[in-house]
Design a protein around this motif. Sequence first.
Motif, PDB file in Angstrom:
ATOM      1  N   VAL A  90       0.717  -1.164  -0.108  1.00  0.00           N
ATOM      2  CA  VAL A  90       0.021  -0.076  -0.029  1.00  0.00           C
ATOM      3  C   VAL A  90       0.887   1.184  -0.097  1.00  0.00           C
ATOM      4  CG1 VAL A  90      -1.730   1.270   1.134  1.00  0.00           C
ATOM      5  CG2 VAL A  90      -1.679  -1.078   1.302  1.00  0.00           C
ATOM      6  N   THR A  91       0.765   2.096  -0.946  1.00  0.00           N
ATOM      7  CA  THR A  91       1.531   3.421  -1.063  1.00  0.00           C
ATOM      8  C   THR A  91       0.528   4.502  -0.684  1.00  0.00           C
ATOM      9  OG1 THR A  91       3.021   2.338  -2.721  1.00  0.00           O
ATOM     10  CG2 THR A  91       3.107   4.808  -2.579  1.00  0.00           C
ATOM     11  N   THR A  92       1.235   5.361   0.233  1.00  0.00           N
ATOM     12  CA  THR A  92       0.363   6.502   0.498  1.00  0.00           C
ATOM     13  C   THR A  92       1.322   7.749   0.107  1.00  0.00           C
ATOM     14  OG1 THR A  92      -0.586   5.574   2.580  1.00  0.00           O
ATOM     15  CG2 THR A  92      -0.607   7.668   2.294  1.00  0.00           C
ATOM     16  N   GLY A  93       0.519   8.748  -0.374  1.00  0.00           N
ATOM     17  CA  GLY A  93       1.328   9.766  -0.835  1.00  0.00           C
ATOM     18  C   GLY A  93       0.857  11.099  -0.309  1.00  0.00           C
ATOM     19  N   PHE A  94       1.919  11.583   0.312  1.00  0.00           N
ATOM     20  CA  PHE A  94       1.769  12.987   1.266  1.00  0.00           C
ATOM     21  C   PHE A  94       2.102  14.031   0.601  1.00  0.00           C
ATOM     22  CE2 PHE A  94       2.201   8.876   3.980  1.00  0.00           C
ATOM     23  CZ  PHE A  94       1.297   8.985   4.913  1.00  0.00           C
ATOM     24  N   CYS A  95       1.769  15.234   0.978  1.00  0.00           N
ATOM     25  CA  CYS A  95       2.032  16.507   0.813  1.00  0.00           C
ATOM     26  C   CYS A  95       3.655  16.604   1.529  1.00  0.00           C
ATOM     27  CB  CYS A  95       1.266  17.678   1.180  1.00  0.00           C
ATOM     28  SG  CYS A  95       2.062  19.195   0.721  1.00  0.00           S
ATOM     29  N   PRO A  96       4.564  16.892   0.768  1.00  0.00           N
ATOM     30  CA  PRO A  96       5.920  17.178   1.551  1.00  0.00           C
ATOM     31  C   PRO A  96       6.058  18.291   2.299  1.00  0.00           C
ATOM     32  CG  PRO A  96       6.178  17.635  -0.823  1.00  0.00           C
ATOM     33  CD  PRO A  96       4.671  17.112  -0.596  1.00  0.00           C
ATOM     34  N   ILE A  97       5.105  19.369   1.939  1.00  0.00           N
ATOM     35  CA  ILE A  97       5.178  20.413   2.966  1.00  0.00           C
ATOM     36  C   ILE A  97       4.145  20.425   4.236  1.00  0.00           C
ATOM     37  CG2 ILE A  97       4.691  22.857   2.855  1.00  0.00           C
ATOM     38  CD1 ILE A  97       5.250  22.851  -0.164  1.00  0.00           C
ATOM     39  N   CYS A  98       3.182  20.215   4.398  1.00  0.00           N
ATOM     40  CA  CYS A  98       2.335  19.805   5.443  1.00  0.00           C
ATOM     41  C   CYS A  98       1.932  18.371   6.013  1.00  0.00           C
ATOM     42  CB  CYS A  98       0.848  20.588   5.232  1.00  0.00           C
ATOM     43  SG  CYS A  98      -0.203  19.694   3.918  1.00  0.00           S
ATOM     44  N   GLY A  99       2.308  17.490   5.074  1.00  0.00           N
ATOM     45  CA  GLY A  99       2.042  16.288   5.729  1.00  0.00           C
ATOM     46  C   GLY A  99       0.783  15.609   5.382  1.00  0.00           C
ATOM     47  N   SER A 100      -0.129  16.170   4.740  1.00  0.00           N
ATOM     48  CA  SER A 100      -1.378  15.682   4.546  1.00  0.00           C
ATOM     49  C   SER A 100      -1.474  14.487   3.649  1.00  0.00           C
ATOM     50  CB  SER A 100      -2.475  16.823   4.035  1.00  0.00           C
ATOM     51  OG  SER A 100      -2.444  17.786   4.903  1.00  0.00           O
ATOM     52  N   THR A 101      -2.286  13.678   3.953  1.00  0.00           N
ATOM     53  CA  THR A 101      -2.560  12.459   2.867  1.00  0.00           C
ATOM     54  C   THR A 101      -3.179  13.099   1.590  1.00  0.00           C
ATOM     55  OG1 THR A 101      -2.708  11.063   4.652  1.00  0.00           O
ATOM     56  CG2 THR A 101      -3.520  10.182   2.697  1.00  0.00           C
ATOM     57  N   MET A 102      -2.834  12.543   0.624  1.00  0.00           N
ATOM     58  CA  MET A 102      -3.356  13.050  -0.815  1.00  0.00           C
ATOM     59  C   MET A 102      -3.895  12.011  -1.561  1.00  0.00           C
ATOM     60  SD  MET A 102      -0.851  16.123  -1.874  1.00  0.00           S
ATOM     61  CE  MET A 102       0.665  14.703  -2.631  1.00  0.00           C
ATOM     62  N   TYR A 103      -3.455  10.678  -1.559  1.00  0.00           N
ATOM     63  CA  TYR A 103      -3.628   9.637  -2.328  1.00  0.00           C
ATOM     64  C   TYR A 103      -3.065   8.275  -1.632  1.00  0.00           C
ATOM     65  CZ  TYR A 103       0.850   9.952  -4.489  1.00  0.00           C
ATOM     66  OH  TYR A 103       2.053  10.009  -5.089  1.00  0.00           O
ATOM     67  N   LEU A 104      -3.907   7.403  -2.417  1.00  0.00           N
ATOM     68  CA  LEU A 104      -3.397   5.936  -1.647  1.00  0.00           C
ATOM     69  C   LEU A 104      -3.550   5.157  -2.909  1.00  0.00           C
ATOM     70  CD1 LEU A 104      -3.919   4.274   1.797  1.00  0.00           C
ATOM     71  CD2 LEU A 104      -5.156   3.183  -0.058  1.00  0.00           C
ATOM     72  N   LYS A 105      -2.624   4.271  -3.045  1.00  0.00           N
ATOM     73  CA  LYS A 105      -2.422   3.138  -4.235  1.00  0.00           C
ATOM     74  C   LYS A 105      -2.089   1.765  -3.662  1.00  0.00           C
ATOM     75  CE  LYS A 105      -0.625   6.468  -7.577  1.00  0.00           C
ATOM     76  NZ  LYS A 105       0.937   6.775  -8.243  1.00  0.00           N
ATOM     77  N   THR A 106      -2.828   0.931  -4.249  1.00  0.00           N
ATOM     78  CA  THR A 106      -2.646  -0.654  -3.591  1.00  0.00           C
ATOM     79  C   THR A 106      -2.297  -1.665  -4.955  1.00  0.00           C
ATOM     80  OG1 THR A 106      -4.803  -1.223  -4.070  1.00  0.00           O
ATOM     81  CG2 THR A 106      -4.315  -0.282  -2.020  1.00  0.00           C
ATOM     82  N   ALA A 107      -1.447  -2.434  -4.570  1.00  0.00           N
ATOM     83  CA  ALA A 107      -0.852  -3.126  -5.345  1.00  0.00           C
ATOM     84  C   ALA A 107      -1.839  -4.224  -5.842  1.00  0.00           C
ATOM     85  CB  ALA A 107       0.560  -4.226  -4.947  1.00  0.00           C
ATOM     86  N   LEU A 108      -2.906  -4.465  -5.070  1.00  0.00           N
ATOM     87  CA  LEU A 108      -4.128  -5.440  -5.041  1.00  0.00           C
ATOM     88  C   LEU A 108      -4.874  -4.745  -6.297  1.00  0.00           C
ATOM     89  CD1 LEU A 108      -5.470  -8.040  -4.449  1.00  0.00           C
ATOM     90  CD2 LEU A 108      -6.741  -6.866  -2.579  1.00  0.00           C
ATOM     91  N   HIS A 109      -5.023  -3.426  -6.451  1.00  0.00           N
ATOM     92  CA  HIS A 109      -5.955  -2.822  -7.338  1.00  0.00           C
ATOM     93  C   HIS A 109      -5.179  -1.720  -8.090  1.00  0.00           C
ATOM     94  CE1 HIS A 109      -9.565  -4.804  -5.675  1.00  0.00           C
ATOM     95  NE2 HIS A 109      -9.008  -4.511  -4.616  1.00  0.00           N
ATOM     96  N   PRO A 110      -4.251  -2.045  -8.955  1.00  0.00           N
ATOM     97  CA  PRO A 110      -3.034  -0.980  -9.371  1.00  0.00           C
ATOM     98  C   PRO A 110      -3.944  -0.097 -10.472  1.00  0.00           C
ATOM     99  CG  PRO A 110      -2.883  -3.291 -10.490  1.00  0.00           C
ATOM    100  CD  PRO A 110      -3.833  -3.684  -9.311  1.00  0.00           C
ATOM    101  N   ASP A 111      -4.983  -0.411 -11.105  1.00  0.00           N
ATOM    102  CA  ASP A 111      -5.733   0.327 -11.782  1.00  0.00           C
ATOM    103  C   ASP A 111      -6.630   1.636 -11.242  1.00  0.00           C
ATOM    104  OD1 ASP A 111      -4.477  -0.875 -14.212  1.00  0.00           O
ATOM    105  OD2 ASP A 111      -6.405  -2.355 -14.120  1.00  0.00           O
ATOM    106  N   GLN A 121     -11.518  19.404  -2.801  1.00  0.00           N
ATOM    107  CA  GLN A 121     -11.987  20.733  -2.573  1.00  0.00           C
ATOM    108  C   GLN A 121     -13.435  20.948  -3.375  1.00  0.00           C
ATOM    109  OE1 GLN A 121      -9.189  23.702  -3.916  1.00  0.00           O
ATOM    110  NE2 GLN A 121      -8.183  23.744  -2.073  1.00  0.00           N
ATOM    111  N   ASP A 122     -14.296  21.651  -2.571  1.00  0.00           N
ATOM    112  CA  ASP A 122     -15.521  21.983  -3.200  1.00  0.00           C
ATOM    113  C   ASP A 122     -16.326  20.660  -3.460  1.00  0.00           C
ATOM    114  OD1 ASP A 122     -15.176  24.630  -2.823  1.00  0.00           O
ATOM    115  OD2 ASP A 122     -14.117  24.930  -4.811  1.00  0.00           O
TER     116      ASP A 122
END
Length: 112
Positions: free
Chosen positions: A45-66, A76-77
Amino acid sequence: MCHCKACQRRSGSPYGMMVYFSADAVEITGKATDFTRLADSGNEVTTGFCPICGSTMYLKTALHPDGIGIAVGAIQDWSPPYPVRSVFEEGNKHDWVTVPQSTQRFPRGRNG
């Protein structure tokens, strides 16, 4: 809603909440710091974080690569619908968390 301990630590809340899209329908711009871990299932499981504030932006899994999960708080909004599924409740869900009745429930994840 994911109640696993890893999502609780990642989100700082009693569960993690992502909205999933087809990966080819999402364009990620800017920088992200990826952190990859092994889930209880043994899948990456790969989680993408903002390198400035540390907020989670996205999540990718090997089980569901698409697919890609976008953190509800990063959209937003947009008012997200009720959760479609609740996973890893068994042994992890806080007793005071109420899951909407219409939500599919998977006590040990979708595959268990």
